[in-house]
Design a protein around this motif. Sequence first.
Motif, PDB file in Angstrom:
ATOM      1  N   SER A 140      12.446 -14.804 -10.584  1.00 22.08           N
ATOM      2  CA  SER A 140      12.570 -14.411 -12.145  1.00 22.08           C
ATOM      3  C   SER A 140      11.223 -13.436 -12.366  1.00 22.08           C
ATOM      4  O   SER A 140      11.319 -12.512 -13.251  1.00 22.08           O
ATOM      5  N   PRO A 175       2.467 -15.192 -13.758  1.00 20.00           N
ATOM      6  CA  PRO A 175       3.348 -15.976 -13.447  1.00 20.00           C
ATOM      7  C   PRO A 175       3.552 -16.321 -11.860  1.00 20.00           C
ATOM      8  O   PRO A 175       3.840 -17.234 -11.203  1.00 20.00           O
ATOM      9  N   PRO A 185       9.130 -14.967 -17.706  1.00 14.75           N
ATOM     10  CA  PRO A 185       8.129 -15.611 -17.693  1.00 14.75           C
ATOM     11  C   PRO A 185       6.885 -14.841 -18.181  1.00 14.75           C
ATOM     12  O   PRO A 185       5.691 -15.782 -18.647  1.00 14.75           O
TER      13      PRO A 185
END
Length: 225
Positions: free
Chosen positions: A125, A159, A152
């Motif tokens: 992600s 992140p 994120p």
Amino acid sequence: MIGRMIGMTALWLVLMGALLFGAAGTLAWLAAWLWLAELAATSLWIGLWLARVDPGLLAERLSPYAPRGQSPWDRVFMIVVSIGWCAWLVLIGADAVRFGGSHVPLWLRVAGAVGIFFCIYLTRSVFAANRYASPVVAIQRERGHALTDTGPYAHIRHPMYAYALLLIAGTPLMLGSWWGLACVPFMMAAIGWRAVKEERTLADGLPGYRDYMQRVRYRFLPGIW
């Protein structure tokens, strides 16, 4: 590029395996084989995915750790971390197998393996949101470096570092070493130090980053830090 990715992954896995099994004094260490297999499978999975969706980012991540614009302090940091990681694996191998000093319950070993998987899964992600997620601290002007505040990054400023803690904690648990786990707080502190230094670099050279720091207050964990 896929061939280079596979080759570099294989070389790194062979090196880590040599350190672990050498320190253990035996190849009969199932947990280490499973750890290497998990890293191999997840690394190839995310590498092949990157080759398809963002080959530019994959090329950036495969580049040597001394690109143009890398902060001098970060070069030193990467060297120290590389040496420290190798020493850590030796410690884990010696503790878990050669001297048998740790007895980690099976459920914690499984939890460590699950944590490692989620580290790699969640890192996807990060790559999906940030095409400038280089392994080094540098303003990538030649790639049109721009602020990322989606995915994120809308919730925490680092992140990838936050997810890496799952790998760092999961490794000694899966391999069965309390001494390895005892090193984790120091490794977390090192990552935190780098995050602060990286923010200063980005705030000075990346347009909009100072405002981003005001909007997204936390580095690793919302509500804590």
